[in-house]
Design an enzyme around this catalytic site. Structure first.
Site, PDB file in Angstrom:
ATOM      1  N   PRO A   2       0.694  -1.410   0.073  1.00 42.19           N
ATOM      2  CA  PRO A   2       0.117   0.105   0.106  1.00 42.19           C
ATOM      3  C   PRO A   2       0.913   0.852  -0.171  1.00 42.19           C
ATOM      4  O   PRO A   2       1.089   1.249   0.292  1.00 42.19           O
ATOM      5  CB  PRO A   2      -0.904  -0.347   1.143  1.00 42.19           C
ATOM      6  N   GLU A   3       0.173   2.050  -0.899  1.00 39.69           N
ATOM      7  CA  GLU A   3       1.324   3.686  -0.808  1.00 39.69           C
ATOM      8  C   GLU A   3      -0.183   4.645  -0.506  1.00 39.69           C
ATOM      9  O   GLU A   3      -1.159   4.266  -0.396  1.00 39.69           O
ATOM     10  CB  GLU A   3       2.063   3.353  -2.127  1.00 39.69           C
TER      11      GLU A   3
END
Ligand SMILES: [Zn+2]
Length: 279
Positions: A2-3
């Protein structure tokens, strides 16, 4: 992993069910998940504290309590969600940390790969002092971005992945921002023209903004706190589109190994030797 857009979506999804709840107790079956303080201290300190706010810094989730902040990094496969204590959830079999809340609720941290980390701190600034500016805030100025490029021989792709330069960008949104700016990912960071640097400064924000708008990319493990999938993956220009036609020019999207990561780009839109930016 996840960014920024995925983490931001998680933060937004946790606010409604979590803010105002009191944490009564905590549990883990994988001690490494609780990074600091030591587990006994962690459990004693967090018990009884009410959730005041939930925010984000880079890829970190900041659950602000009365006296401390519960900081969570999802790493590869972490998922956070609130469920009724007696309710089952599809991701429960990988839950390695759990927080009992008042009102019969639980905050659960599910993590297939077990790389995720949880911290309880009184000093978030110190814990996260390795992070560069937030790309969507005014702190991320063009001057600062240009200054960071100076003298950097590494590829611009590797540069964007460096959390000290700008916080929250990972493999996906680095590729997307570089495509949008028409910059080849292997170009040395210090070789960008002033125009390309300015363009990239803007497309970083555009790519991240689009990611948030579409609630993140559910390619592997990432899900929203309500269990739903994000839609970002359906809007990417290059990421995950190897051997598919470029949405702009029809050429075939290439995938190469760069900065130890799979890197996607269009050889026509992002030529290796030219520095020509968007017309
Ligand atoms: Zn193209």
């Amino acid at each position: 992993m996840p960014e920024l857009p995925e983490v931001e979506t998680v933060v937004r999804g946790l606010r409604e069910p979590l803010i105002g709840r009191r944490i009564e107790a905590s549990w883990t079956d994988w001690e490494k998940t609780i990074h600091s303080p030591p587990l006994d201290e962690f459990k004693a300190r967090i018990a009884g504290q009410r959730v005041r706010a939930i925010n984000r810094r880079g890829k970190y989730i900041l659950i602000e309590l009365e006296y401390h902040t519960l900081v969570v990094h999802l790493k590869m496969s972490g998922r956070l969600y609130v469920a009724a204590a007696d309710a089952e959830h599809e991701a429960d079999r990988w839950v390695h940390a759990r927080f009992d809340l008042d009102g019969g609720w639980q905050l659960r941290f599910s993590d297939v790969r077990k790389f995720g980390k949880v911290y309880l701190t009184e000093n978030v600034a110190e814990l996260l002092n390795h992070l560069g500016p937030e790309p969507l805030s005014d702190d991320f100025s063009l001057d600062m971005f240009r200054e960071g490029l100076r003298g950097r021989k590494r590829s611009i792709k590797a540069h964007l992945l460096d959390q000290a330069m700008v916080a929250g960008i990972g493999n996906i949104y680095a590729d997307e921002a570089l495509f949008r700016a028409r910059i080849h990912p292997a170009r040395p960071a210090d070789q960008l023209s002033a125009e390309s640097a300015a363009l990239l400064h803007g497309t970083i924000r555009d790519a991240l903004g689009a990611g948030i708008k579409h609630e993140g990319a559910s390619i592997n493990w990432y899900r929203k706190p309500d269990g739903g999938k994000g839609e970002s993956q359906n809007h990417f220009y290059v990421y995950g589109r190897a051997d598919m036609p470029c949405r702009d020019c029809g050429d075939v999207i290439n995938k190469i190994r760069l900065a130890q990561r799979g890197t996607h780009f269009c050889p026509s839109c992002q030529p290796e030797r030219q520095d020509q930016g968007l017309s």
